[in-house]
Scaffold this active site. Structure first.
Site, PDB file in Angstrom:
ATOM      1  N   ASP A 597       0.814  -1.219   0.000  1.00 35.94           N
ATOM      2  CA  ASP A 597       0.000   0.000   0.000  1.00 35.94           C
ATOM      3  C   ASP A 597       0.850   1.272   0.000  1.00 35.94           C
ATOM      4  O   ASP A 597       0.592   2.203   0.741  1.00 35.94           O
ATOM      5  CB  ASP A 597      -0.966   0.001   1.179  1.00 35.94           C
ATOM      6  CG  ASP A 597      -2.079   1.037   1.003  1.00 35.94           C
ATOM      7  OD1 ASP A 597      -2.371   1.412  -0.157  1.00 35.94           O
ATOM      8  OD2 ASP A 597      -2.657   1.477   2.005  1.00 35.94           O
ATOM      9  N   LYS A 599       1.988   4.832  -1.115  1.00 36.27           N
ATOM     10  CA  LYS A 599       1.421   6.057  -1.686  1.00 36.27           C
ATOM     11  C   LYS A 599       1.927   7.196  -0.817  1.00 36.27           C
ATOM     12  O   LYS A 599       2.341   6.983   0.339  1.00 36.27           O
ATOM     13  CB  LYS A 599      -0.116   6.012  -1.689  1.00 36.27           C
ATOM     14  CG  LYS A 599      -0.756   5.726  -0.330  1.00 36.27           C
ATOM     15  CD  LYS A 599      -2.247   5.487  -0.468  1.00 36.27           C
ATOM     16  CE  LYS A 599      -2.853   4.993   0.842  1.00 36.27           C
ATOM     17  NZ  LYS A 599      -4.261   4.613   0.706  1.00 36.27           N
ATOM     18  N   ASN A 602       0.975   7.489   2.881  1.00 27.64           N
ATOM     19  CA  ASN A 602       1.537   6.563   3.863  1.00 27.64           C
ATOM     20  C   ASN A 602       3.024   6.800   4.111  1.00 27.64           C
ATOM     21  O   ASN A 602       3.717   5.944   4.645  1.00 27.64           O
ATOM     22  CB  ASN A 602       1.306   5.113   3.421  1.00 27.64           C
ATOM     23  CG  ASN A 602      -0.121   4.667   3.663  1.00 27.64           C
ATOM     24  OD1 ASN A 602      -0.877   5.325   4.376  1.00 27.64           O
ATOM     25  ND2 ASN A 602      -0.511   3.553   3.068  1.00 27.64           N
ATOM     26  N   ASP A 615       1.735   2.630   8.427  1.00 28.44           N
ATOM     27  CA  ASP A 615       0.492   1.895   8.167  1.00 28.44           C
ATOM     28  C   ASP A 615       0.744   0.526   7.547  1.00 28.44           C
ATOM     29  O   ASP A 615       0.835   0.374   6.332  1.00 28.44           O
ATOM     30  CB  ASP A 615      -0.456   2.702   7.277  1.00 28.44           C
ATOM     31  CG  ASP A 615      -1.872   2.120   7.304  1.00 28.44           C
ATOM     32  OD1 ASP A 615      -2.061   0.968   7.748  1.00 28.44           O
ATOM     33  OD2 ASP A 615      -2.805   2.832   6.880  1.00 28.44           O
ATOM     34  N   THR A 632      -4.236   0.455  -2.983  1.00 33.20           N
ATOM     35  CA  THR A 632      -4.914   1.675  -3.417  1.00 33.20           C
ATOM     36  C   THR A 632      -5.004   1.643  -4.936  1.00 33.20           C
ATOM     37  O   THR A 632      -3.977   1.475  -5.598  1.00 33.20           O
ATOM     38  CB  THR A 632      -4.149   2.913  -2.932  1.00 33.20           C
ATOM     39  OG1 THR A 632      -4.117   2.891  -1.492  1.00 33.20           O
ATOM     40  CG2 THR A 632      -4.808   4.193  -3.401  1.00 33.20           C
TER      41      THR A 632
END
Length: 788
Positions: A597, A599, A602, A615, A632
């Site tokens: 994840d 991005k 994060n 996270d 995502t």
């Protein structure tokens, strides 16, 4: 005049003509000001500003006028202004290979160019006035001069699909007539979104059709409700008609009201709900039966199982290869299947050195395609030729699974390329325990030695560390809100040290079936110890909430920092931040953790400006492949979309997306609709236009990371992560200094104290509604807390 009588009041004197003129002008200014406010309230970017800043924006608006035929903005030119159309019309044109074509029209209330207020990026279309057009204009320099870019509040892109362990409920298949089969087949084949997700060959179509069941729907019945978390089914309409309604403000409990807008109708032979087959995500619209209707239904579980049959056949093929490796004869059938699932594919090019004589070895290879020379003491002693079509495979290095002996021969690729399945000794040991112990146990006829399960054992915080009790903490303020709960800054009363306390609703966890995922997040955080990953101190278990006590990163999110500071396109910043991600991934992959994840939302900054990955909600301990579709959407890799299983190669794909986004201000496959993103991903990075700032080495690196075939991505090739570190785009970058935090960050946030919240913009109203937790009594959370 009599006593007690009152005189009539005198009329006020008529104001002079010039005063009446002033009043009219004032009324006109007020009317125009109100019009500006009304228009601005409709613009998504302005909704990210606090309400009390809107009057400032309104004051910054310039009135401008265009005549028919005037070009307002030109495709390809850099934009520095945002426009809201007050009255009149304009046409929108896009240059394509076939020439310039009109794609849309604009009228009063429409707006364009809002991203120009944040960054310098080429215009994506040409806009021409078709009538006399009045507009409001705001220029970037004015927007930034007023400090409005620093006050924007950005909603983070949400991840999807994480942790859902509640199986979707399916029903027994319904018998189907030839007409039924023809209708379903046509519906599946005509659904373009399904074609993006999977190859709809005849075998898969037949498998999908076989498991579908029929349901009757009454007129007025809501078959899907906007916002519903139980989104597990895909529907093909057999008879009747359905309306698709959307209301951004409606709750799931009250989705049908007079404000609902019909956005589509689905007749027999149509279909809907395909996104639910890919991953868990709340429904985006309400679907109601306009008439009595009949639908054919398939659930996510059945759909995924059919897609995984291809993977299952591959695993069986790999097991057949392993059956030919004599040192693995002691393995049970299920153990061989586990080993087969852990095999990783690697591709080699001509003259690549796979094994070097005299060097320690820990890798075992199964070559299924290609030709290699076996060389001992500089002499070729054998040539191995493998062909997958004929089923001819060759093995080398298998003794590396037993012990760390030096290689007795060199293996060099002779063909244009060679394809191998690879397993290292550490992965084997993590899966089954040492092979030597298994062989000895089998020879002596005793039970295998008990294996330590990775994760739970490795994921324990040091017992001799100073313990932190929740009762010793005092709340400072809010850092952020999400769908799960909130992150707050808390201060330790005795030491004055501050922490980020991440709170997750237990009601939400149970509602969405994320119990295993949350426990997994705790273990993974405890397994990591890197400068580039947020550190876990404690976990607490409340009656309604679970808590992670983490190190605070008070420099703020990289996402908001880039937008507010206008850092997009800066190679210096991008190299610095992507290097931090490389170190974080390297650390996690060494521990067999896939992140999934990445991005900018994060990525956090410390007060010195260094990067921290945060996270771990979607991270997973994996040896080989895993099959959960999550992440995502802007960052999805092709293998996630196809549900064919993925390895840590998905993380390197996301690094390519991140690099593109930090250099351009947007992800390469961006779209407002997930399925359009996936369609673009499937077509590949070669179809994406790169902005000028990303030519040369930067473009090449992104292309090397965004390979649709996972094994072709740069760090998945021989050389691994070093391939990135030695890439020309990083030619003048000091990796050693960066790894030791010896490089000065290109941007240092302003952090006045350990209690400073200024780099975070969070509002209480963004916090999710409380979802009451009723303990199911199965003890799923009993091992969560490390302190109380």
């Amino acid at each position: 005049m009599g006593c007690g009588a009152s005189a009539a009041p005198e009329a006020p004197p008529e104001p002079p003509a010039h005063d009446r003129s002033k009043d009219k002008k004032a009324d006109g200014r007020l009317e125009e000001y109100q019009a500006r406010m009304k228009f601005l309230d409709q613009v998504p970017l302005m909704k990210r500003l606090p309400k009390d800043e809107h009057p400032i924006v309104a004051e910054a608006c310039e009135a401008c006028e265009f005549q028919p035929g005037d070009t307002i903005i030109q495709q390809g030119n850099s934009g520095d202004a945002f426009y809201v159309v007050r009255s009149g019309e304009a046409s929108v044109h896009v240059n394509t290979n076939a020439g310039r074509e009109q794609v849309a029209s604009l009228k009063g209330g429409d707006y364009f160019g809002e991203n120009a207020l944040l960054r310098d990026e080429p215009r994506t279309a040409t806009i021409i006035a078709t009538t006399r057009l009045l507009a409001f204009r705001i220029r970037r320099d004015k927007f930034q001069e007023l400090g409005l870019n620093l006050k924007l509040q950005f909603a983070n892109r949400k991840a999807v699909g994480g942790g859902m362990k509640m199986p979707s409920k399916s029903k027994p298949p319904t018998p189907k007539s030839p007409d039924d089969i023809e209708l379903i087949t046509t519906a599946l084949q005509s659904n373009e979104n399904l074609a993006t997700m999977t190859t709809l060959d005849s075998a898969r179509l037949q498998s999908f059709i076989e498991v579908m069941w029929k349901e009757e729907v009454q007129a007025g019945e809501r078959i899907i409700v906007e916002g519903d978390l139980q989104a597990d089914y895909f529907y093909v309409v057999a008879s009747g008609e359905f309306q698709i309604l959307v209301d951004a403000d409606a709750s799931a409990e009250d989705s049908l009201n007079q404000t609902d807008k019909v956005v589509n109708r689905v007749a027999p032979g149509g279909s809907f709900g395909e996104l639910a087959l890919l991953y868990f995500v709340p429904r985006a619209a309400t679907v109601v039966a306009a008439t009595e209707a009949t639908v054919w239904v398939i659930d996510r579980g059945n759909f995924k199982n059919i897609l995984m049959k291809v993977s299952d056949s591959k695993i069986k093929e790999y097991v057949r290869y392993l059956d030919q490796v004599s040192i693995l004869d002691a393995l049970l059938a299920e153990e061989k299947r586990q080993v087969a699932n852990a095999l990783v594919e690697m591709h080699f090019a001509i003259d690549d050195l796979i094994i070097q004589q005299g060097e320690p070895g820990n890798m075992f290879y199964i070559m299924y395609e290609g030709e290699v020379d076996i060389i001992k003491d500089s002499a070729v002693v054998a040539t191995l030729d493998a062909r997958s079509k004929s089923g001819t495979v060759h093995f080398f290095g298998e003794k590396a699974l037993l012990e760390n002996d030096v290689r007795t021969a060199t293996v060099i690729v002779k063909s244009v390329d060679a394809k191998c399945l690879v397993l290292d000794r550490e992965s084997f040991n993590l899966l089954l325990g040492p092979l030597k112990d298994i062989i000895e146990a089998a020879r002596e006829g005793r039970e295998r030695p008990e294996r330590v399960v990775p994760g739970a054992a490795a994921g324990c915080l040091a017992k001799d560390r100073p313990r932190i009790k929740r009762s010793d903490l005092k709340r400072v303020g809010l850092l952020g809100c999400g769908g799960f709960g909130a992150v707050e800054l808390w201060e330790h009363l005795k030491s004055g040290q501050t922490f980020a306390l991440k709170a997750i609703s237990k009601g939400y966890i149970v509602k969405t079936g994320m119990q295993e995922s949350i426990m997994n997040e705790k273990y993974i955080l405890a397994m990591t110890n890197s400068y580039f990953i947020t550190k876990l101190f404690e976990t607490f278990n409340g009656t309604q909430t679970l808590y992670f006590l983490l190190e605070p990163c008070l420099g703020g999110e990289l996402y908001a920092t880039y937008i507010r500071k206008g850092l997009y396109g800066s190679e210096r910043h991008c190299r610095f931040y992507t290097s931090g991600v490389v170190f974080a991934f390297e650390h996690m992959h060494q521990r067999r953790i896939i992140y999934r994840d990445l991005k900018p939302e994060n990525l956090l900054l410390t007060e010195e400006g260094h990067l921290k990955l945060t996270d771990m909600g979607l991270a997973k301990f994996v040896i080989g492949k895993t099959y959960t579709t999550c992440g995502t959407p802007d960052y999805f890799a092709p293998e996630l979309i196809a549900s064919t299983g993925h390895t840590n190669a998905v993380d390197w794909w996301t690094l390519g997306i991140l690099t593109f986004e930090l250099m351009s201000g947007r992800p390469p496959f961006e779209s407002a609709y997930p399925m359009q993103i996936y369609a673009k991903v499937t077509k590949g990075i070669s179809k994406v236009q790169f902005p000028p700032a990303m030519k040369g080495n930067c473009k090449n690196l992104i292309e090397q990371l965004l390979k649709n075939d996972p094994v072709e991505r740069l760090p998945m090739k021989p050389g691994g992560v070093q391939n990135i570190k030695q890439h020309k785009w990083f030619s003048d970058f000091d990796w050693e200094a960066a790894e030791n935090l010896g490089l000065t960050a290109p941007y240092k946030p302003t952090v006045k104290s350990k209690r400073d919240l200024q780099n975070f913009v969070a509002r209480k109203e963004d916090a999710p509604r409380h979802l009451e937790y009723i303990d199911p009594g199965n003890g799923w959370d009993k091992d969560f807390a490390t302190s109380y």
